[in-house]
Every structure is written in structure tokens, then in C-alpha cells.
Write a protein that holds these residues in place. Sequence first.
Motif, PDB file in Angstrom:
ATOM      1  N   ASP A 164       5.961  10.504   8.930  1.00  0.00           N
ATOM      2  CA  ASP A 164       6.817   9.367   8.597  1.00  0.00           C
ATOM      3  C   ASP A 164       6.057   8.217   7.947  1.00  0.00           C
ATOM      4  OD1 ASP A 164       9.101  10.594   9.636  1.00  0.00           O
ATOM      5  OD2 ASP A 164       8.714   9.835  11.654  1.00  0.00           O
ATOM      6  N   PHE A 165       4.741   8.382   7.763  1.00  0.00           N
ATOM      7  CA  PHE A 165       3.922   7.252   7.316  1.00  0.00           C
ATOM      8  C   PHE A 165       3.012   7.571   6.136  1.00  0.00           C
ATOM      9  CE2 PHE A 165       4.674   6.806  11.905  1.00  0.00           C
ATOM     10  CZ  PHE A 165       5.463   5.670  11.869  1.00  0.00           C
ATOM     11  N   ALA A 166       3.146   8.741   5.562  1.00  0.00           N
ATOM     12  CA  ALA A 166       2.366   9.103   4.375  1.00  0.00           C
ATOM     13  C   ALA A 166       3.063  10.263   3.674  1.00  0.00           C
ATOM     14  CB  ALA A 166       0.935   9.496   4.756  1.00  0.00           C
ATOM     15  N   TYR A 167       2.942  10.289   2.359  1.00  0.00           N
ATOM     16  CA  TYR A 167       3.505  11.371   1.552  1.00  0.00           C
ATOM     17  C   TYR A 167       2.466  12.485   1.463  1.00  0.00           C
ATOM     18  CZ  TYR A 167       5.022  13.713  -2.785  1.00  0.00           C
ATOM     19  OH  TYR A 167       5.393  14.637  -3.731  1.00  0.00           O
ATOM     20  N   TYR A 168       2.850  13.671   1.881  1.00  0.00           N
ATOM     21  CA  TYR A 168       1.903  14.789   1.906  1.00  0.00           C
ATOM     22  C   TYR A 168       1.834  15.485   0.552  1.00  0.00           C
ATOM     23  CZ  TYR A 168       0.183  19.523   2.762  1.00  0.00           C
ATOM     24  OH  TYR A 168      -0.492  20.720   2.674  1.00  0.00           O
ATOM     25  N   LEU A 169       0.608  15.624   0.032  1.00  0.00           N
ATOM     26  CA  LEU A 169       0.340  16.401  -1.173  1.00  0.00           C
ATOM     27  C   LEU A 169      -0.638  17.517  -0.817  1.00  0.00           C
ATOM     28  CD1 LEU A 169      -0.217  13.924  -4.164  1.00  0.00           C
ATOM     29  CD2 LEU A 169       1.708  15.464  -3.803  1.00  0.00           C
ATOM     30  N   SER A 170      -0.310  18.738  -1.172  1.00  0.00           N
ATOM     31  CA  SER A 170      -1.174  19.866  -0.821  1.00  0.00           C
ATOM     32  C   SER A 170      -2.385  19.975  -1.749  1.00  0.00           C
ATOM     33  CB  SER A 170      -0.375  21.173  -0.857  1.00  0.00           C
ATOM     34  OG  SER A 170       0.192  21.376  -2.138  1.00  0.00           O
ATOM     35  N   ARG A 171      -2.307  19.356  -2.933  1.00  0.00           N
ATOM     36  CA  ARG A 171      -3.429  19.395  -3.868  1.00  0.00           C
ATOM     37  C   ARG A 171      -3.815  17.986  -4.279  1.00  0.00           C
ATOM     38  NH1 ARG A 171      -1.972  24.394  -8.045  1.00  0.00           N
ATOM     39  NH2 ARG A 171      -1.911  26.039  -6.447  1.00  0.00           N
ATOM     40  N   LYS A 172      -5.103  17.717  -4.280  1.00  0.00           N
ATOM     41  CA  LYS A 172      -5.593  16.382  -4.628  1.00  0.00           C
ATOM     42  C   LYS A 172      -5.393  16.112  -6.113  1.00  0.00           C
ATOM     43  CE  LYS A 172      -9.808  13.620  -4.908  1.00  0.00           C
ATOM     44  NZ  LYS A 172     -11.285  13.627  -4.772  1.00  0.00           N
ATOM     45  N   PRO A 173      -4.769  15.000  -6.468  1.00  0.00           N
ATOM     46  CA  PRO A 173      -4.640  14.640  -7.884  1.00  0.00           C
ATOM     47  C   PRO A 173      -5.953  14.061  -8.408  1.00  0.00           C
ATOM     48  CG  PRO A 173      -3.665  12.943  -6.516  1.00  0.00           C
ATOM     49  CD  PRO A 173      -4.108  14.050  -5.575  1.00  0.00           C
ATOM     50  N   ASP A 174      -6.028  13.842  -9.704  1.00  0.00           N
ATOM     51  CA  ASP A 174      -7.224  13.279 -10.327  1.00  0.00           C
ATOM     52  C   ASP A 174      -7.209  11.769 -10.111  1.00  0.00           C
ATOM     53  OD1 ASP A 174      -9.163  12.255 -12.088  1.00  0.00           O
ATOM     54  OD2 ASP A 174      -8.899  13.905 -13.505  1.00  0.00           O
ATOM     55  N   VAL A 175      -7.950  11.319  -9.097  1.00  0.00           N
ATOM     56  CA  VAL A 175      -7.938   9.911  -8.710  1.00  0.00           C
ATOM     57  C   VAL A 175      -8.575   9.037  -9.788  1.00  0.00           C
ATOM     58  CG1 VAL A 175      -8.656   8.241  -6.951  1.00  0.00           C
ATOM     59  CG2 VAL A 175      -7.971  10.542  -6.272  1.00  0.00           C
ATOM     60  N   ALA A 179      -4.569  -3.431  -8.716  1.00  0.00           N
ATOM     61  CA  ALA A 179      -3.907  -2.124  -8.667  1.00  0.00           C
ATOM     62  C   ALA A 179      -4.997  -1.061  -8.693  1.00  0.00           C
ATOM     63  CB  ALA A 179      -2.947  -1.951  -9.843  1.00  0.00           C
ATOM     64  N   PHE A 180      -5.203  -0.372  -7.577  1.00  0.00           N
ATOM     65  CA  PHE A 180      -6.282   0.614  -7.510  1.00  0.00           C
ATOM     66  C   PHE A 180      -6.031   1.619  -6.396  1.00  0.00           C
ATOM     67  CE2 PHE A 180      -7.452  -2.914  -4.758  1.00  0.00           C
ATOM     68  CZ  PHE A 180      -7.894  -2.289  -3.604  1.00  0.00           C
ATOM     69  N   TRP A 181      -6.662   2.798  -6.574  1.00  0.00           N
ATOM     70  CA  TRP A 181      -6.642   3.865  -5.573  1.00  0.00           C
ATOM     71  C   TRP A 181      -7.993   3.958  -4.888  1.00  0.00           C
ATOM     72  CZ3 TRP A 181      -2.360   6.956  -4.543  1.00  0.00           C
ATOM     73  CH2 TRP A 181      -1.316   6.895  -5.465  1.00  0.00           C
ATOM     74  N   LYS A 182      -7.984   4.322  -3.613  1.00  0.00           N
ATOM     75  CA  LYS A 182      -9.220   4.625  -2.894  1.00  0.00           C
ATOM     76  C   LYS A 182      -8.932   5.753  -1.908  1.00  0.00           C
ATOM     77  CE  LYS A 182      -8.514   1.156   0.750  1.00  0.00           C
ATOM     78  NZ  LYS A 182      -9.094  -0.017   1.458  1.00  0.00           N
ATOM     79  N   ARG A 183      -9.997   6.458  -1.532  1.00  0.00           N
ATOM     80  CA  ARG A 183      -9.840   7.545  -0.563  1.00  0.00           C
ATOM     81  C   ARG A 183     -10.465   7.140   0.760  1.00  0.00           C
ATOM     82  NH1 ARG A 183     -10.632  14.118  -1.196  1.00  0.00           N
ATOM     83  NH2 ARG A 183     -10.127  14.598   0.993  1.00  0.00           N
ATOM     84  N   LEU A 211       2.095   7.281 -11.755  1.00  0.00           N
ATOM     85  CA  LEU A 211       0.641   7.469 -11.644  1.00  0.00           C
ATOM     86  C   LEU A 211       0.317   8.875 -11.146  1.00  0.00           C
ATOM     87  CD1 LEU A 211      -0.509   4.028 -10.175  1.00  0.00           C
ATOM     88  CD2 LEU A 211      -1.054   4.934 -12.440  1.00  0.00           C
ATOM     89  N   LEU A 212       1.130   9.385 -10.243  1.00  0.00           N
ATOM     90  CA  LEU A 212       0.901  10.752  -9.768  1.00  0.00           C
ATOM     91  C   LEU A 212       1.109  11.767 -10.892  1.00  0.00           C
ATOM     92  CD1 LEU A 212       2.486  10.684  -6.198  1.00  0.00           C
ATOM     93  CD2 LEU A 212       0.076  11.012  -6.771  1.00  0.00           C
ATOM     94  N   GLU A 223       0.848  -1.192   0.000  1.00  0.00           N
ATOM     95  CA  GLU A 223       0.000   0.000   0.000  1.00  0.00           C
ATOM     96  C   GLU A 223       0.883   1.242   0.000  1.00  0.00           C
ATOM     97  OE1 GLU A 223      -3.964  -1.598   2.407  1.00  0.00           O
ATOM     98  OE2 GLU A 223      -2.756   0.032   3.225  1.00  0.00           O
ATOM     99  N   TYR A 224       0.463   2.240  -0.773  1.00  0.00           N
ATOM    100  CA  TYR A 224       1.137   3.534  -0.739  1.00  0.00           C
ATOM    101  C   TYR A 224       0.129   4.572  -0.265  1.00  0.00           C
ATOM    102  CZ  TYR A 224       4.405   7.239  -1.623  1.00  0.00           C
ATOM    103  OH  TYR A 224       5.269   8.297  -1.428  1.00  0.00           O
ATOM    104  N   ARG A 225       0.497   5.340   0.745  1.00  0.00           N
ATOM    105  CA  ARG A 225      -0.430   6.251   1.404  1.00  0.00           C
ATOM    106  C   ARG A 225      -0.013   7.703   1.189  1.00  0.00           C
ATOM    107  NH1 ARG A 225      -0.776   2.429   6.861  1.00  0.00           N
ATOM    108  NH2 ARG A 225      -1.346   0.551   5.674  1.00  0.00           N
ATOM    109  N   ILE A 226      -0.982   8.484   0.769  1.00  0.00           N
ATOM    110  CA  ILE A 226      -0.783   9.913   0.524  1.00  0.00           C
ATOM    111  C   ILE A 226      -1.731  10.689   1.422  1.00  0.00           C
ATOM    112  CG2 ILE A 226      -1.112  11.763  -1.172  1.00  0.00           C
ATOM    113  CD1 ILE A 226      -0.237   9.779  -3.324  1.00  0.00           C
ATOM    114  N   SER A 227      -1.195  11.647   2.141  1.00  0.00           N
ATOM    115  CA  SER A 227      -2.016  12.507   2.997  1.00  0.00           C
ATOM    116  C   SER A 227      -2.357  13.795   2.255  1.00  0.00           C
ATOM    117  CB  SER A 227      -1.275  12.830   4.294  1.00  0.00           C
ATOM    118  OG  SER A 227      -2.033  13.721   5.093  1.00  0.00           O
TER     119      SER A 227
END
Length: 265
Positions: free
Chosen positions: A123-134, A170-174, A200-201, A110-114
Motif C-alpha cells: 500500500d506504500f510503494a509501486y512494485y516494479l519487477s525490473r529496474k528502470p534506467d535511473v 526533481a531527482f531519483w535516488k535508490r 519518467l518511467l 516523494e514517489y516510492r517504487i519497490s
Amino acid sequence: MRYFLHISYNGTRYNGWQLQPNALGVQQVLNESLQKIYQVGINTIGSGRTDTGVHASEQLVHLDLPFQLKPEETIFRINKILPKDIALNKIYEVGPEAHARFDAIARTYEYRISLQKNPFLADFAYYLSRKPDVDKMNEAAKLLLGFQDFTAFSKVKGDTKHYNCHIYEAFWKRENDLLIFTIKANRFLRGMVRLVVGTLLSVGKGRISVTDFGNIIKSQDRSKASGAAPAEGLFLTKVEYPEGYFEEQKKLFYSQISNMPTGES
């Protein structure tokens, strides 16, 4: 006697799972902790590597000992010695030919983005200030299931003999403020998941199209993929073995234990 250990770890301060001559790996810490208790040489074999800074909620390893363990007591004793960022969760009794790496049939990461800045997830999620097109990222992620050669998502000059992987999911979920990418395959190349996520990002940020993503895979050219996503968001979450594997292995274990000394006091 051979045992499988189910361990989990926070990989932040480690240079990955693997033993290394000039850096601290999780494997080294686990081996040394076991040696302190049993005063014998320990060599653990993991189900797979994790890179520097990558975490695992489920890593399976095997080891051999010249005596029989008491699993519950061993878990208690080892966890008292292990540092707070590594835990031994379960011990499986297995036959002498069981292999944590070669017998595994699937692994899940799992890859986690905050999407919200959170110091407790630093230390446990990559922070993105803007939501990408999921939706676009999921459309691109589906393409992964149609390929086998993932040279484009492999580390340059690796020692891999071939670049074929069978990807099952292989899938993304929020989930609230987290975006979670789940990917399951029979095997992964070194650094593969982070390179997949990074590319993918690029789709999600509009830098490349879904078609471009597919063409990158087809190209088998590492230079065409985007940069790797940061390590802190990546977790090894599941290692799978054939159905009934541990039940059968336990039978094999007990068929060989006559006249074996115990290593517990």
C-alpha cells in the motif's frame, strides 16, 4: 482563534484529502473528530489536495475556534478519536490572517517504487519487477527545472486557472530495494506528480527518449504524456512556509487572546 494542525495519514482507504458529497475524505474525518470534542462547527483548510489513495507524512491545515486550545492536551484527545490511519502530530498557534494554503511557499512529494516484491509495502510503494534506467530518468527529471508551463502533466478538464509551476528539485535516488523520486515546487497541478512519474518511467523503460520527454513538456499536450503512476507510491512529505513564519505567527496569536474563553476542561 486560528490554529495550524500538522497531520499525517495513510490515504489507502480515502478518496483524497478533500471533502466530497459521496465519498470519504481525510478532511471529513478530521472535521468530525474535532466536532465530537468541541461541539462546534469545524471547517479545516488544507495546504493542498491529495488524490485518492495518496498518503501524507506532512499535511498542514488551519481552522478557527471561538476559544483557546491547550495544544498538548488537544493532540492527546484528538488522537484517541481519530482512526489509526490518521494522526495529529503538532499544533501551531497562528494569527487570524494565516492561511495554510496561500501562505505556503513550497511543497515536496516523494514517489516510492519497490524493486522487490514486499507485501508490507503493497500500500506504500509501486512494485516494479525490473529496474528502470535511473540515470536516464534523472537526466529527464533535470529538464523539469527549465520549464514553467506543465499543461502536459495536468488532468484533463481541470478547474485550474493556469498551469505554471516553479520546480526547485526533481531527482531519483535508490535506497536498498526502493527507488525514490523527490520533487519540490511552489505548487502542483492536480494529478501532476503521478503523470510526471509515469512519463519518467517510460524513459526508464526505454519507451521514450530524454529528448521525447522534453518535447512532451514543450507540447503542452496532455495526450502526449504517459499514464499516471499508481497512487499508492505517492506521499506529500513537506509543506514549507517563509523563514520565521511560525515564530511571527505565534506573536500575532498572543497579541489577540485577551479575554478569550478556554475550550478545555
